[in-house]
Design an enzyme around this catalytic site. Structure first.
Site, mmCIF file in Angstrom:
data_model
loop_
_atom_site.group_PDB
_atom_site.id
_atom_site.type_symbol
_atom_site.label_atom_id
_atom_site.label_comp_id
_atom_site.label_asym_id
_atom_site.label_seq_id
_atom_site.Cartn_x
_atom_site.Cartn_y
_atom_site.Cartn_z
ATOM 1 N N VAL A 114 0.833 -1.203 0.000
ATOM 2 C CA VAL A 114 0.000 0.000 0.000
ATOM 3 C C VAL A 114 0.868 1.253 0.000
ATOM 4 O O VAL A 114 1.922 1.308 0.640
ATOM 5 C CB VAL A 114 -0.961 0.003 1.211
ATOM 6 C CG1 VAL A 114 -0.202 0.043 2.531
ATOM 7 C CG2 VAL A 114 -1.956 1.158 1.120
ATOM 8 N N ASP A 115 0.427 2.239 -0.746
ATOM 9 C CA ASP A 115 1.024 3.567 -0.740
ATOM 10 C C ASP A 115 0.098 4.451 0.075
ATOM 11 O O ASP A 115 -0.918 4.924 -0.421
ATOM 12 C CB ASP A 115 1.167 4.079 -2.182
ATOM 13 C CG ASP A 115 1.777 5.482 -2.267
ATOM 14 O OD1 ASP A 115 2.086 6.057 -1.207
ATOM 15 O OD2 ASP A 115 1.933 5.978 -3.396
ATOM 16 N N ASP A 116 0.463 4.655 1.337
ATOM 17 C CA ASP A 116 -0.378 5.404 2.261
ATOM 18 C C ASP A 116 0.096 6.854 2.316
ATOM 19 O O ASP A 116 -0.402 7.706 1.578
ATOM 20 C CB ASP A 116 -0.343 4.738 3.638
ATOM 21 C CG ASP A 116 -1.359 5.298 4.603
ATOM 22 O OD1 ASP A 116 -1.821 6.446 4.406
ATOM 23 O OD2 ASP A 116 -1.711 4.616 5.577
ATOM 24 N N THR A 119 5.733 7.868 2.648
ATOM 25 C CA THR A 119 6.980 8.074 3.378
ATOM 26 C C THR A 119 7.921 6.880 3.236
ATOM 27 O O THR A 119 9.126 7.037 3.016
ATOM 28 C CB THR A 119 6.685 8.340 4.865
ATOM 29 O OG1 THR A 119 5.745 9.415 4.973
ATOM 30 C CG2 THR A 119 7.941 8.688 5.628
ATOM 31 N N THR A 120 7.373 5.675 3.365
ATOM 32 C CA THR A 120 8.199 4.472 3.266
ATOM 33 C C THR A 120 8.762 4.307 1.865
ATOM 34 O O THR A 120 9.945 3.979 1.692
ATOM 35 C CB THR A 120 7.369 3.230 3.648
ATOM 36 O OG1 THR A 120 6.900 3.367 4.992
ATOM 37 C CG2 THR A 120 8.197 1.961 3.534
ATOM 38 N N TRP A 183 -8.747 1.991 6.132
ATOM 39 C CA TRP A 183 -7.749 1.065 6.681
ATOM 40 C C TRP A 183 -7.909 -0.276 5.968
ATOM 41 O O TRP A 183 -8.951 -0.907 6.056
ATOM 42 C CB TRP A 183 -7.913 0.871 8.187
ATOM 43 C CG TRP A 183 -6.782 0.021 8.697
ATOM 44 C CD1 TRP A 183 -6.808 -1.299 8.988
ATOM 45 C CD2 TRP A 183 -5.443 0.453 8.908
ATOM 46 N NE1 TRP A 183 -5.566 -1.731 9.373
ATOM 47 C CE2 TRP A 183 -4.702 -0.667 9.328
ATOM 48 C CE3 TRP A 183 -4.791 1.688 8.765
ATOM 49 C CZ2 TRP A 183 -3.345 -0.590 9.619
ATOM 50 C CZ3 TRP A 183 -3.433 1.754 9.060
ATOM 51 C CH2 TRP A 183 -2.739 0.620 9.489
ATOM 52 N N PRO A 187 -4.865 -10.154 4.046
ATOM 53 C CA PRO A 187 -5.063 -11.496 4.606
ATOM 54 C C PRO A 187 -3.872 -12.026 5.395
ATOM 55 O O PRO A 187 -4.051 -12.807 6.336
ATOM 56 C CB PRO A 187 -5.344 -12.363 3.372
ATOM 57 C CG PRO A 187 -4.785 -11.597 2.219
ATOM 58 C CD PRO A 187 -4.953 -10.157 2.568
ATOM 59 N N TRP A 188 -2.648 -11.611 5.030
ATOM 60 C CA TRP A 188 -1.482 -12.118 5.762
ATOM 61 C C TRP A 188 -1.354 -11.515 7.153
ATOM 62 O O TRP A 188 -0.534 -11.947 7.947
ATOM 63 C CB TRP A 188 -0.193 -11.861 4.962
ATOM 64 C CG TRP A 188 -0.063 -10.484 4.386
ATOM 65 C CD1 TRP A 188 0.405 -9.361 5.014
ATOM 66 C CD2 TRP A 188 -0.408 -10.079 3.057
ATOM 67 N NE1 TRP A 188 0.361 -8.286 4.154
ATOM 68 C CE2 TRP A 188 -0.114 -8.688 2.942
ATOM 69 C CE3 TRP A 188 -0.912 -10.744 1.950
ATOM 70 C CZ2 TRP A 188 -0.329 -7.964 1.772
ATOM 71 C CZ3 TRP A 188 -1.125 -10.019 0.783
ATOM 72 C CH2 TRP A 188 -0.834 -8.664 0.702
#
Length: 206
Positions: A114-116, A119-120, A183, A187-188
């Site tokens: 995911v690109d939230d 920042t990461t 949010w 599944p993992w």
């Protein structure tokens, strides 16, 4: 209350499948770097769809970055994580080995779930570019290393992080799906996969 969206393995599989042709034609990766832990499963599924007859499997390397923090909750089953303010390395490539030299001159696909806040991803690209440049200088190599990004979901929101202008202008960023700022429960992350799938089946399609 934060809206939760439950994503199944089947949906992840289909998102990877639907994105594979674009990745092959536009990015032409010969190496993937999965950002742990959310990028591991998509990278492995994607590799099956990127495999061409008589060609070897695309290697997958891994880095670990942490940005999210657990919010306290009186109900552990309803815990929510929130983006933190500092990226922490939990796993990185071995800069003293051949790993970095093997990245020089490659088309590298960075994979995350995911690109939230972005920042990461910003941190990963900047640090990998810097390390590859160092490795290239040590080798005396002038081969161009090109980074691209694939995520399952991009959240439609103002981003705190930024990706290189040339990456965005050249279309070397691909999100299989853009969603609102919800949010996403993958599944993992589930401790009860049957309950997770039931919740996914009962929700409105996102």
């Amino acid at each position: 209350m934060v809206e939760k969206v439950y994503v199944t393995y089947n949906e992840v599989h289909k998102l990877c499948q639907a994105s594979a042709d674009r990745i092959l034609s536009d990015f032409r990766p010969n190496l993937m770097i999965a950002i742990g832990g959310g990028g591991y499963v998509p990278a492995r599924i994607l590799r099956s769809f990127l495999k061409r007859p008589s060609a070897p499997n695309i290697p997958i390397q891994a880095i670990g970055l942490s940005l999210y923090e657990q919010l306290p909750s009186s109900d552990p089953s309803n815990s929510i994580e929130t983006p933190g303010t500092k990226v922490t390395r939990t796993q990185w490539l071995d800069l003293s080995s051949l790993e970095m030299a093997n990245l020089v001159g490659k088309n590298i696909l960075i994979v995350d779930e995911v690109d939230d806040t972005r920042t990461t991803l910003e941190y990963a690209v900047k640090e990998l570019q810097k390390d590859v440049q160092t490795a290239a200088e040590k080798l005396g190599a002038d081969e161009k290393t090109q980074f691209s990004i694939f995520v399952l979901h991009n959240k439609d929101k103002t981003k705190k992080g930024h990706l290189p202008r040339d990456m965005m202008d050249d279309g070397r960023y691909l999100a299989a799906r853009t969603v609102s700022d919800v949010w996403i429960c993958y599944p993992w992350e589930a401790t009860d996969i049957d309950e997770h799938d039931q919740l996914a089946a009962s929700q409105a399609k996102y």
